[in-house]
Design an enzyme around this catalytic site. Structure first.
Site, mmCIF file in Angstrom:
data_model
loop_
_atom_site.group_PDB
_atom_site.id
_atom_site.type_symbol
_atom_site.label_atom_id
_atom_site.label_comp_id
_atom_site.label_asym_id
_atom_site.label_seq_id
_atom_site.Cartn_x
_atom_site.Cartn_y
_atom_site.Cartn_z
ATOM 1 N N CYS A 101 37.276 17.091 59.284
ATOM 2 C CA CYS A 101 36.838 16.644 58.027
ATOM 3 C C CYS A 101 36.040 17.810 57.786
ATOM 4 C CB CYS A 101 37.136 15.085 57.529
ATOM 5 S SG CYS A 101 36.848 15.357 56.253
ATOM 6 N N HIS A 142 45.988 13.983 54.570
ATOM 7 C CA HIS A 142 44.222 14.158 55.091
ATOM 8 C C HIS A 142 43.769 14.389 53.285
ATOM 9 C CE1 HIS A 142 40.627 14.881 57.226
ATOM 10 N NE2 HIS A 142 40.595 15.342 55.466
ATOM 11 N N GLU A 143 44.400 15.082 52.849
ATOM 12 C CA GLU A 143 43.523 15.882 51.324
ATOM 13 C C GLU A 143 44.038 14.710 50.602
ATOM 14 O OE1 GLU A 143 41.657 17.889 51.728
ATOM 15 O OE2 GLU A 143 41.924 18.392 53.172
ATOM 16 N N HIS A 162 42.123 11.950 50.244
ATOM 17 C CA HIS A 162 40.268 11.356 49.748
ATOM 18 C C HIS A 162 40.437 11.237 48.575
ATOM 19 C CE1 HIS A 162 38.233 13.649 52.689
ATOM 20 N NE2 HIS A 162 39.457 14.284 53.052
#
Length: 191
Positions: free
Chosen positions: A103, A150-151, A154
């Site tokens: 990341c 993954h994004e 966030h």
């Protein structure tokens, strides 16, 4: 949403420990899409500058549900980057896969993360060419599914280190070694 910088250099990516990265982001509303385009442009510049595959708005300090991905083919049926507004996973396969992730907010490190192999997702497009946005639903597999998850994490205040296998975080110099990666994977699977 703070005003994004039009043109010029994008802001630096926030690093783990910044409180913005641990907060859930609010959805964008239609009236915010014009300013969200500026933020998407800035996210794209920062992602490319730092050689990322994706970047989410909180990584530039904006607590809104917006992310960009470098390879938009599986999202928009067209090559090039994609900006996704209010993305969400609506369904996930029961089959999960361990993969190494890293990341831009945790530079220099990688860890093993277990994620669903396939996800059904919804989002609104925010085309970089200024054309009209549209709401889409897609089924993503493999790398596209992993990058999306993954994004999207966030946007919920979750870093990959929060969901990584315990004891799998290693420096990228060690992660480059196939033998080290195998050894860490075996240790995680045995736990």
């Amino acid at each position: 949403m703070a005003a994004a910088r039009a043109g010029g250099r994008a802001r630096s990516v926030l690093l783990a420990g910044d409180p913005v990265l641990s907060r859930a982001c609010r959805p964008l509303v239609r009236s915010e899409l014009p300013s969200a385009r500026l933020l998407a442009d800035e996210l794209l510049r920062a992602m490319r500058r730092d050689n990322g595959r994706g970047l989410a708005a909180p990584q530039l300090g904006e607590a809104v549900r917006l992310l960009v991905v470098q390879d938009g083919r599986n999202f928009l049926d067209a090559p090039g980057p994609a900006a996704l507004v209010n993305p969400r996973v609506v369904d996930a396969s029961s089959e999960h896969v361990w993969e190494w992730e890293s990341c831009l907010s945790v530079p220099g490190y990688a860890a093993l993360v277990l994620r669903p192999r396939t996800v059904d997702v919804e989002f609104e497009t925010l085309p970089f060419d200024g054309s009209a946005s549209s709401k889409l639903r897609r089924t993503l597999t493999g790398e596209s599914a992993r990058v999306f998850q993954h994004e999207a994490d966030h946007l919920d205040g979750v870093l990959f280190t929060d969901v990584a296998a315990r004891g799998s975080l290693i420096h990228e110099s060690a992660a480059a070694s196939p033998a080290t990666r195998r050894r860490v994977l075996q240790r995680v699977l045995a736990a």
